[in-house]
Design a protein around this motif. Structure first.
Motif, short mmCIF file in Angstrom:
data_model
loop_
_atom_site.label_atom_id
_atom_site.label_comp_id
_atom_site.label_asym_id
_atom_site.label_seq_id
_atom_site.Cartn_x
_atom_site.Cartn_y
_atom_site.Cartn_z
N GLU A 221 4.08 -32.80 12.01
CA GLU A 221 3.59 -31.57 11.41
C GLU A 221 3.08 -30.66 12.50
OE1 GLU A 221 0.72 -32.96 8.55
OE2 GLU A 221 -0.94 -32.38 9.86
N ILE A 222 3.27 -29.39 12.29
CA ILE A 222 2.72 -28.39 13.19
C ILE A 222 1.75 -27.55 12.39
CG2 ILE A 222 4.79 -26.96 12.83
CD1 ILE A 222 4.15 -25.72 15.61
N ILE A 223 0.56 -27.41 12.94
CA ILE A 223 -0.51 -26.68 12.27
C ILE A 223 -0.76 -25.38 13.03
CG2 ILE A 223 -2.89 -26.74 11.46
CD1 ILE A 223 -2.67 -29.81 11.54
N PHE A 224 -0.58 -24.26 12.34
CA PHE A 224 -0.86 -22.94 12.90
C PHE A 224 -2.22 -22.48 12.38
CE2 PHE A 224 3.75 -23.18 12.85
CZ PHE A 224 4.12 -22.60 14.05
N GLY A 225 -3.02 -21.92 13.28
CA GLY A 225 -4.31 -21.38 12.86
C GLY A 225 -4.40 -19.89 13.15
N ARG A 226 -5.04 -19.18 12.22
CA ARG A 226 -5.28 -17.75 12.36
C ARG A 226 -6.60 -17.47 11.64
NH1 ARG A 226 -3.45 -12.83 9.79
NH2 ARG A 226 -2.97 -11.21 11.32
N GLY A 227 -7.29 -16.42 12.00
CA GLY A 227 -8.58 -16.14 11.39
C GLY A 227 -8.56 -16.22 9.88
N HIS A 228 -9.33 -17.16 9.30
CA HIS A 228 -9.49 -17.31 7.85
C HIS A 228 -8.24 -17.81 7.14
CE1 HIS A 228 -13.27 -15.23 8.48
NE2 HIS A 228 -12.60 -14.21 9.01
N GLU A 229 -7.24 -18.32 7.87
CA GLU A 229 -6.05 -18.86 7.21
C GLU A 229 -5.38 -19.89 8.10
OE1 GLU A 229 -3.09 -15.83 6.49
OE2 GLU A 229 -3.81 -14.64 8.17
N ARG A 230 -4.54 -20.71 7.47
CA ARG A 230 -3.87 -21.79 8.19
C ARG A 230 -2.51 -22.05 7.56
NH1 ARG A 230 -7.75 -25.20 7.77
NH2 ARG A 230 -6.98 -26.33 5.93
N LEU A 231 -1.52 -22.40 8.38
CA LEU A 231 -0.18 -22.75 7.91
C LEU A 231 0.20 -24.10 8.48
CD1 LEU A 231 2.60 -22.07 6.59
CD2 LEU A 231 3.23 -21.03 8.79
N THR A 232 0.65 -25.01 7.61
CA THR A 232 1.12 -26.32 8.06
C THR A 232 2.57 -26.50 7.63
OG1 THR A 232 -1.08 -27.32 7.88
CG2 THR A 232 0.79 -28.81 7.89
N ILE A 233 3.42 -26.88 8.59
CA ILE A 233 4.82 -27.21 8.31
C ILE A 233 4.99 -28.69 8.64
CG2 ILE A 233 7.23 -26.79 8.93
CD1 ILE A 233 6.38 -23.94 9.74
N ARG A 234 5.40 -29.48 7.66
CA ARG A 234 5.43 -30.94 7.81
C ARG A 234 6.80 -31.49 7.44
NH1 ARG A 234 1.34 -35.13 7.61
NH2 ARG A 234 2.18 -37.10 6.77
N HIS A 235 7.28 -32.41 8.26
CA HIS A 235 8.53 -33.12 7.96
C HIS A 235 8.26 -34.61 7.93
CE1 HIS A 235 12.47 -34.91 8.30
NE2 HIS A 235 12.05 -35.54 9.37
N GLU A 236 8.83 -35.32 6.95
CA GLU A 236 8.77 -36.77 6.90
C GLU A 236 10.15 -37.32 6.58
OE1 GLU A 236 4.26 -37.67 5.27
OE2 GLU A 236 5.95 -37.68 3.86
N ALA A 237 10.55 -38.36 7.30
CA ALA A 237 11.76 -39.11 6.96
C ALA A 237 11.32 -40.32 6.17
CB ALA A 237 12.49 -39.52 8.24
N LEU A 238 11.57 -40.35 4.88
CA LEU A 238 10.97 -41.34 4.01
C LEU A 238 11.61 -42.71 4.12
CD1 LEU A 238 10.37 -39.09 0.88
CD2 LEU A 238 8.84 -39.59 2.78
N THR A 239 12.76 -42.81 4.78
CA THR A 239 13.34 -44.10 5.12
C THR A 239 13.69 -44.07 6.60
OG1 THR A 239 15.63 -43.46 4.65
CG2 THR A 239 14.33 -44.32 2.80
N ARG A 240 14.06 -45.21 7.16
CA ARG A 240 14.30 -45.31 8.59
C ARG A 240 15.72 -44.88 8.98
NH1 ARG A 240 10.86 -49.45 10.76
NH2 ARG A 240 12.11 -49.44 12.67
N ALA A 241 16.65 -44.75 8.04
CA ALA A 241 18.03 -44.50 8.42
C ALA A 241 18.69 -43.34 7.70
CB ALA A 241 18.86 -45.77 8.20
#
Length: 272
Positions: A221-241
């Protein structure tokens, strides 16, 4: 055969006994335009692909890539081995004049520069990255966000057996973000009181934190911060293959068109 008919692309899968390698080999066998003509796995050498996968395929599994290069014919090498041997395998494939698709982590930025020079000298291509389509999209979205949000950090996570840290995916993302100018900081890293290692590794100007825990799925996940707000973009691979198969098949089909080392599936999505 008509002039318009294309021959199937023949493929070698190095790391065929691994979780991704097994599913990839089985998927290649199901494609009309791809052929599995070589397979490598030290732990499964002496067996056939059919015995390994439980299917009808009498292809012998080689104990090493060197033996596969000597005894088999293939158009594209796919590496899903380990961080310990990935660089050597990619280099061997390129030196033999074979395009390479690399899903393995552990190759450093300096090693990629060496491989890129070799690939361009040979006038062939290689593509490395996280071949999950959603991971690629998350990186594209993050790079776009960095045009507008100038402070960020990355957290990447995986199971406790993953030996490379930080992951190649996180390095690739940090490299993309560096092209947007790098993050702004209120405090320099050496201005903090205490153990500065708690601030993570600095990759291309971005702080990256690597988690390695049992039960974790691979992701970031990458977390962006800005005054009074925040954006998170998250990726998950729910299985190994499974998440990596479709993107790897696409990369195999496009690798023969490339020259030099390309980082990320995005470089071939544009060709699609």
């Amino acid at each position: 055969m008509t002039a318009a008919t294309k021959l199937p692309i023949s493929v070698c899968v190095a790391g065929v006994s691994g979780e991704v390698g097994r599913l990839l080999a089985k998927s290649i066998l199901e494609q009309d335009d791809l052929r599995l003509t070589s397979a490598v796995a030290r732990s499964a050498s002496g067996r056939t692909v059919g015995a390994l996968l439980g299917c009808d395929c009498d292809l012998d599994i080689r104990p090493s890539l060197a033996e596969a290069l000597e005894r088999d014919r293939f158009d594209v090498l796919v590496d899903y081995t380990s961080a310990n041997v990935a660089y050597a395998n990619v280099r061997a494939g390129l030196e033999a004049g074979i395009p390479v698709v690399v899903g393995t982590s552990g190759i450093t930025a300096e090693e990629f520069e060496q491989l890129d020079r070799l690939a361009r000298d040979k006038k062939i291509g290689a593509i490395h990255g996280n071949f999950a389509i959603t991971a690629t999209l998350a990186q594209i979205f993050a790079a776009d966000a960095a045009n507008h949000l100038k402070s960020w950090e990355i957290i990447e996570f995986a199971h406790d057996g993953k030996i490379d840290a930080v992951s190649a995916t996180a390095r690739e993302l940090a490299n993309r973000l560096a092209e947007r100018g790098g993050p702004e900081r209120k405090l320099a890293l050496d201005a903090f009181v205490g153990d500065n290692r708690s601030r993570g590794a600095t990759i291309e100007g971005t702080q990256v934190h690597a988690l390695r825990l049992p039960g974790m799925v691979a992701g970031f996940e990458i977390i962006f911060g800005r005054g009074h707000e925040r954006l998170t973009i998250r990726h998950e691979a729910l299985t190994r293959a499974e998440p990596y198969i479709g993107g790897t098949l696409l990369a195999i089909r496009k690798a023969p068109q490339l020259i030099g080392v390309h980082r990320g599936l995005e470089s071939v999505l544009a060709l699609n």
